[in-house]
Every structure is written in structure tokens, then in C-alpha cells.
Design an enzyme around this catalytic site. Structure first.
Site, PDB file in Angstrom:
ATOM      1  N   GLU A  49     -39.880 -13.898  29.824  1.00  0.00           N
ATOM      2  CA  GLU A  49     -41.282 -13.923  30.221  1.00  0.00           C
ATOM      3  C   GLU A  49     -41.411 -14.959  31.332  1.00  0.00           C
ATOM      4  OE1 GLU A  49     -43.852 -14.706  26.941  1.00  0.00           O
ATOM      5  OE2 GLU A  49     -43.325 -12.870  25.889  1.00  0.00           O
ATOM      6  N   ASP A  60     -53.465 -21.584  27.360  1.00  0.00           N
ATOM      7  CA  ASP A  60     -52.264 -22.413  27.327  1.00  0.00           C
ATOM      8  C   ASP A  60     -52.567 -23.847  26.913  1.00  0.00           C
ATOM      9  OD1 ASP A  60     -50.549 -20.362  28.220  1.00  0.00           O
ATOM     10  OD2 ASP A  60     -51.273 -20.643  30.259  1.00  0.00           O
ATOM     11  N   TYR A 175     -47.008  -8.297  21.209  1.00  0.00           N
ATOM     12  CA  TYR A 175     -46.787  -9.743  21.105  1.00  0.00           C
ATOM     13  C   TYR A 175     -47.779 -10.277  20.071  1.00  0.00           C
ATOM     14  CZ  TYR A 175     -46.079 -14.562  22.895  1.00  0.00           C
ATOM     15  OH  TYR A 175     -45.785 -15.895  23.033  1.00  0.00           O
TER      16      TYR A 175
END
Length: 263
Positions: A49, A60, A175
Site C-alpha cells: 500500500e 491518519d 480492508y
């Protein structure tokens, strides 16, 4: 069949789980980043990734935010990120690359132009964290038509009512975000993750890979044992950020890969 599909077919045949790593493109600079990325397959990484640096990375945690800032300050752009993928492809034409980031840089470049350039650079799939399924016509459907997998995130808050919508038009793999919150903020627990992975797998034939909160070979093994593989990002990015030599970073990655492959 994309490189991602081919990789999972190969792993299934070998009876092995996938080990996926996330690194920020251009962190701490283009040359060092390319050096690390080129070394990942040899360290046991099945899928890479590649983070696309962005000024407002809302999903994040601090580690990856700082990595994005370092990359941007070093001059990393979307175009340079595609150049990095292209340079990687000069030596490796089999390891899948998933570009992971936010929609704004893609939108600014133009979807049609971006998809053509991404395909030419050897990108195999996209994870765009701020585009929900309701916006599939924006990028997801065009990406699939261009031959790229569009990988969606499922989370602990994705209930049975929402899950079918999340899985619609998803390809490559799902995911599963193992924790609520931002990257690097808590530890993933196999006991919590296992039932959720089973619930998702009951609704799709796609592999389910688990990320967020995996920092050790032991944790990678535990998570991979209840899923189709494990993703590690912040723990690797943290070492890059601390200035560890590439060979030390790759030694750490190799230990994680061994753990995931035992899962």
C-alpha cells in the site's frame, strides 16, 4: 485479473495468508522511499500500500500525518508518487501496488487523466478513504472500468444494514479496520476481530485483510490467523521517521511478514 487477484490466487494455492504493508510515498524523500519500497517484496511483503501524501489526512494518526508532512516538504506530489510506482515496476512486475489516500489530489488532477496515468505506472488498486459508496460514480466505477481494483474499508461500526452497501462494487479485497479511531491509536485484538471478519466473509467471496493496531510479528500472526491477512503501516512508518537505515527497516518488516505468514 489484476495483480491483486493473481496474488490472492497464488496465496490460496499455497495455503498462506497475505502480508500487506503501508508506507508513505516520498517519506522522508523520494530516493529513500523508493529504496524502501523496492526492498519490501524481498522482505516477504505480498502487497504494497503506497500512501499518497495529503495536507488534511483525517483518518491518519500522528505517525502517518508526520510522514505525509515530511513527504510534502520534500516535494512529493501525486505525479511523483506515480513516478515512484513506475520506477518500482522497472524491477518488479508482479507485486501488487495499492494507492491509498484521499480524493482531493485525484480530483484536482482529473479522474480520467489520473486513472490512465495510474494504470500506466503499474498501480493495481485504490483505497480512497473519503469516498463513500454513495459516490461510486465519481471514481469507483471509472476505476473498475480502467482495470483497477477499488478496495473498500469496513469498520467495527459497519453494521449488517450498511455492510451490503460497502461491499457493492468493491473488488480485490476488503480492508477491515480493526479498531475505531485513527491509525496507530490502539492494538488490534484477534478475539474482537475474528467474529467481525467471519461476518464480512459470510457476505462476500473477497479476501478480508485486517489493518490498524498491528505492530509486532506476534500480533500479525494472531490477526492473520482469523483473517486472510494482516496490514502493518504505522509501526513501519515510525521507524522510517526515526531515520532507521533501510536494511534495519526491512529486517523489521521481514519479522512481521514471518508472523503474518504463520497465521
Amino acid at each position: 485479473m489484476t495483480r491483486i487477484d493473481a496474488k490472492f490466487a497464488e496465496l490460496r494455492k499455497a495455503g498462506r495468508k497475505a502480508f500487506v504493508t503501508y508506507v508513505m510515498a516520498g517519506d522522508p524523500d523520494y530516493e529513500r522511499s523508493l529504496e524502501v519500497v523496492r526492498g519490501l517484496p524481498g522482505a516477504g511483503v505480498d502487497i504494497i500500500e503506497l500512501g499518497l501524501p495529503f495536507t488534511d489526512p483525517m483518518a491518519d494518526g500522528g505517525t502517518i500525518q508526520l510522514a505525509g508532512q515530511r513527504a510534502l516538504e520534500a516535494g512529493q506530489t501525486l505525479a511523483r508518487t506515480l513516478e515512484l510506482a513506475h520506477a518500482f515496476r522497472e524491477q518488479d512486475d508482479t507485486t501488487p501496488i495499492v494507492l491509498m489516500g484521499y480524493y482531493n489530489p485525484i480530483y484536482s488532477r482529473g479522474v480520467e487523466r489520473f486513472l490512465a496515468e495510474a494504470k500506466e505506472a503499474g498501480i493495481d488498486g485504490l483505497i480512497v478513504v473519503d469516498l463513500p459508496p454513495e459516490e461510486d460514480d465519481e471514481l469507483c466505477i471509472p476505476a473498475q472500468k480502467a482495470g483497477l481494483n477499488f478496495i473498500r474499508l469496513a469498520t467495527p461500526t459497519t453494521d449488517d444494514k450498511r455492510l451490503p452497501k460497502v461491499l457493492t462494487n468493491t473488488s480485490g479485497f476488503v480492508y477491515y479496520v480493526s479498531i475505531t479511531g485513527i491509525t496507530g491509536s490502539a492494538a488490534a485484538e484477534a478475539g474482537d476481530v475474528g467474529p467481525e471478519v467471519a461476518r464480512i466473509k459470510a457476505a462476500t467471496d473477497l479476501p478480508v485483510i485486517v489493518g490498524f493496531g498491528i505492530r509486532t510479528p506476534e500480533a500479525a500472526e494472531r490477526i492473520a490467523s482469523v483473517a486472510d491477512g494482516a496490514v502493518v503501516g504505522s509501526a513501519i512508518v515510525d521507524r522510517i521517521g526515526k531515520g532507521e537505515p533501510t536494511e534495519k527497516v526491512l529486517e523489521f518488516v521481514a519479522g512481521l511478514a514471518e508472523g503474518a505468514h504463520r497465521g
